[in-house]
Enzyme design. Structure first.
Site, PDB file in Angstrom:
ATOM      1  N   HIS A   1       0.727  -1.077  -0.156  1.00 25.80           N
ATOM      2  CA  HIS A   1       0.052   0.029   0.070  1.00 25.80           C
ATOM      3  C   HIS A   1       0.919   1.219   0.035  1.00 25.80           C
ATOM      4  CE1 HIS A   1      -3.920  -1.974   1.901  1.00 25.80           C
ATOM      5  NE2 HIS A   1      -3.290  -2.631   0.885  1.00 25.80           N
TER       6      HIS A   1
ATOM      7  N   CYS B   1      -1.959  -0.314   7.434  1.00 25.09           N
ATOM      8  CA  CYS B   1      -1.229   0.806   7.308  1.00 25.09           C
ATOM      9  C   CYS B   1      -0.901   1.590   8.789  1.00 25.09           C
ATOM     10  CB  CYS B   1      -1.702   1.668   6.246  1.00 25.09           C
ATOM     11  SG  CYS B   1      -1.429   0.786   4.687  1.00 25.09           S
TER      12      CYS B   1
ATOM     13  N   CYS C   1      -5.886   1.942   5.985  1.00 26.26           N
ATOM     14  CA  CYS C   1      -6.468   0.829   6.708  1.00 26.26           C
ATOM     15  C   CYS C   1      -5.776   0.342   7.730  1.00 26.26           C
ATOM     16  CB  CYS C   1      -6.417  -0.220   5.418  1.00 26.26           C
ATOM     17  SG  CYS C   1      -4.540  -0.822   5.133  1.00 26.26           S
TER      18      CYS C   1
ATOM     19  N   GLU D   1       1.053   3.789   2.036  1.00 24.90           N
ATOM     20  CA  GLU D   1       1.611   4.319   2.973  1.00 24.90           C
ATOM     21  C   GLU D   1       2.649   3.323   3.496  1.00 24.90           C
ATOM     22  OE1 GLU D   1      -2.839   4.801   3.554  1.00 24.90           O
ATOM     23  OE2 GLU D   1      -1.429   3.554   2.664  1.00 24.90           O
TER      24      GLU D   1
END
Length: 159
Positions: free
Chosen positions: A63, A96, A93, A65
């Site tokens: 992801h 992260c 999420c 992040e």
């Protein structure tokens, strides 16, 4: 002339860093990924950046992040980023958010809320959970309209 409350205008440092995260979201879009971007800032310098790379890397943890945190850790040579801020185009999420807690991020700034997977305030509270020993400042809604628009346009084009 737009009002000063128009979240489409870059008016301060948070908005300027969010513009950088939006640039990274665009890089993800160009790579065929869900357009989410993130930057890690320390001492007024970007030390890490990322965009979603799940598909490109065949990696469910890639992801924006996480990629930005990995990049920042490599830049400073430490897994702890206690004096750093993370700017993300969407509410992180749970994965992260947990990574930010482990990295000891000082401050999180994000654009659009994520009512389906957000782990800051939307569906759960991983960041600043009362039982955790690390807490970070959070600012939400920075350039939220633009951040949401990028994602909405992407998903509409896929239908």
């Amino acid at each position: 002339m737009p009002s000063t409350n128009d979240n489409r205008l870059a008016t301060g440092p948070d908005e300027l860093w969010m513009e950088e995260a939006l640039r990274d979201a665009q890089r993800g879009l160009e790579a065929g990924e869900v357009p989410v971007g993130a930057v890690v800032v320390c001492d007024a310098h970007i030390i890490g950046r990322g965009w979603n790379r799940n598909i490109s890397d065949s990696d469910p943890t890639a992801h924006a992040e996480i990629v930005a945190l990995r990049n920042a850790g490599a830049t400073v040579g430490n897994h702890r980023l206690a004096e750093c801020e993370l700017f993300a185009t969407i509410e992180p999420c749970s994965m992260c958010a947990g990574a930010m807690v482990h990295a000891r991020i000082k401050r999180l700034v994000y654009g659009a809320d994520d009512p389906k997977a957000g782990a800051v305030q939307s569906i759960m509270q991983v960041v600043n959970h009362p039982q955790l020993n690390h807490h970070m400042e959070v600012r939400r809604g920075v350039l939220a309209g633009r951040c949401a628009e990028v994602l909405q346009t992407f998903f509409k084009s896929r239908r």
